[in-house]
Scaffold this motif. Structure first.
Motif, short mmCIF file in Angstrom:
data_model
loop_
_atom_site.label_atom_id
_atom_site.label_comp_id
_atom_site.label_asym_id
_atom_site.label_seq_id
_atom_site.Cartn_x
_atom_site.Cartn_y
_atom_site.Cartn_z
N ASN A 139 47.52 52.10 29.31
CA ASN A 139 46.65 52.03 28.14
C ASN A 139 46.31 50.57 27.83
O ASN A 139 46.77 50.02 26.83
N PRO A 140 45.48 49.95 28.68
CA PRO A 140 45.10 48.54 28.46
C PRO A 140 44.03 48.40 27.38
O PRO A 140 42.85 48.21 27.66
N THR A 141 44.45 48.53 26.15
CA THR A 141 43.51 48.59 25.02
C THR A 141 42.58 47.39 24.91
O THR A 141 41.51 47.50 24.33
N HIS A 142 42.99 46.25 25.47
CA HIS A 142 42.15 45.05 25.36
C HIS A 142 41.56 44.63 26.71
O HIS A 142 41.19 43.47 26.88
N LEU A 143 41.47 45.56 27.66
CA LEU A 143 40.94 45.22 28.98
C LEU A 143 39.52 44.67 28.86
O LEU A 143 38.68 45.26 28.19
N ASN A 144 39.30 43.55 29.53
CA ASN A 144 37.99 42.91 29.51
C ASN A 144 37.73 42.35 30.91
O ASN A 144 38.13 41.23 31.22
N ALA A 145 37.09 43.14 31.74
CA ALA A 145 36.84 42.74 33.13
C ALA A 145 35.98 41.48 33.21
O ALA A 145 36.15 40.67 34.12
N THR A 146 35.08 41.29 32.27
CA THR A 146 34.26 40.09 32.25
C THR A 146 35.13 38.85 32.07
O THR A 146 34.91 37.82 32.70
N GLN A 147 36.14 38.94 31.22
CA GLN A 147 37.08 37.84 31.03
C GLN A 147 37.84 37.56 32.33
O GLN A 147 38.01 36.40 32.71
N TRP A 148 38.30 38.62 33.01
CA TRP A 148 39.00 38.43 34.29
C TRP A 148 38.11 37.64 35.25
O TRP A 148 38.55 36.70 35.90
N VAL A 149 36.86 38.08 35.37
CA VAL A 149 35.94 37.47 36.32
C VAL A 149 35.63 36.02 35.93
O VAL A 149 35.51 35.16 36.80
N GLN A 150 35.55 35.75 34.66
CA GLN A 150 35.32 34.36 34.23
C GLN A 150 36.50 33.47 34.65
O GLN A 150 36.30 32.34 35.10
N ILE A 151 37.71 33.98 34.52
CA ILE A 151 38.89 33.23 34.95
C ILE A 151 38.86 33.03 36.47
O ILE A 151 39.17 31.95 36.97
N VAL A 152 38.47 34.08 37.19
CA VAL A 152 38.33 33.98 38.65
C VAL A 152 37.36 32.85 38.99
O VAL A 152 37.65 31.96 39.81
N LYS A 153 36.21 32.88 38.36
CA LYS A 153 35.16 31.89 38.62
C LYS A 153 35.60 30.49 38.21
O LYS A 153 35.44 29.54 38.97
N ASP A 154 36.17 30.36 37.01
CA ASP A 154 36.61 29.06 36.52
C ASP A 154 37.73 28.46 37.38
O ASP A 154 37.90 27.24 37.42
N SER A 155 38.47 29.31 38.07
CA SER A 155 39.58 28.84 38.92
C SER A 155 39.13 28.51 40.33
O SER A 155 39.95 28.14 41.17
N GLY A 156 37.84 28.67 40.62
CA GLY A 156 37.31 28.28 41.92
C GLY A 156 37.34 29.37 42.99
O GLY A 156 37.10 29.09 44.16
N PHE A 157 37.63 30.60 42.59
CA PHE A 157 37.63 31.70 43.55
C PHE A 157 36.23 32.25 43.70
O PHE A 157 35.46 32.30 42.73
N SER A 158 35.88 32.70 44.90
CA SER A 158 34.55 33.25 45.13
C SER A 158 34.56 34.78 45.21
O SER A 158 33.50 35.41 45.25
N ARG A 159 35.75 35.36 45.23
CA ARG A 159 35.85 36.82 45.27
C ARG A 159 37.18 37.25 44.66
O ARG A 159 38.11 36.47 44.55
N VAL A 160 37.23 38.52 44.32
CA VAL A 160 38.43 39.10 43.73
C VAL A 160 38.70 40.43 44.44
O VAL A 160 37.77 41.14 44.82
N ILE A 161 39.98 40.72 44.65
CA ILE A 161 40.41 41.98 45.26
C ILE A 161 41.27 42.70 44.24
O ILE A 161 42.23 42.13 43.71
#
Length: 132
Positions: A28-50
């Protein structure tokens, strides 16, 4: 570089290895925010996520037609949530590549170990992930 996200019932049970017996209500991830995850991925220099869409415990992060052991049986978003779809949408919007891990081992499904039956089940779930 790719960032690997392992997320599922174990996140909420604080377990290293899932048995396939955790009640779906623990997810029950009540605060799940995939856009936030992807922003962290991008800000950290990753070009893809698995994303681990299904690990060996058998819990599916999308509402699979082939099992009830998935987000559709959880209280998250009243059973209408789909982590895979939300992450796919967020990665597409951000120009980040997406990969999905679908475990070939499933400790929840009773057909595991019955080669022909389980192969059909596994391929059906793979088709869901690749086409929906």
């Amino acid at each position: 570089m790719a960032m690997f996200l392992h997320f599922g019932p174990n996140t909420f049970t604080n377990s290293e290895w899932g048995t396939g017996k955790a009640d779906p209500s623990v997810f029950n991830p009540t605060h799940l925010n995939a856009t936030q995850w992807v922003q962290i991925v991008k800000d950290s220099g990753f070009s893809r996520v698995i994303l681990t869409a299904k690990h060996h415990d058998g819990f599916c992060l999308w509402p699979s037609e082939y099992t009830d052991y998935s987000v559709k049986s959880s209280p998250w978003r009243s059973g209408a949530g789909d982590v895979v779809a939300e992450l796919a949408s967020a990665t597409a919007a951000a120009g980040i590549g997406l990969g999905l891990y679908l475990s070939p081992w499933d400790r929840h499904d009773g057909s595991y170990g019955k080669t022909l039956e389980y192969n059909e089940f596994y391929l059906s779930q793979m088709t869901e992930l690749l086409t929906k």
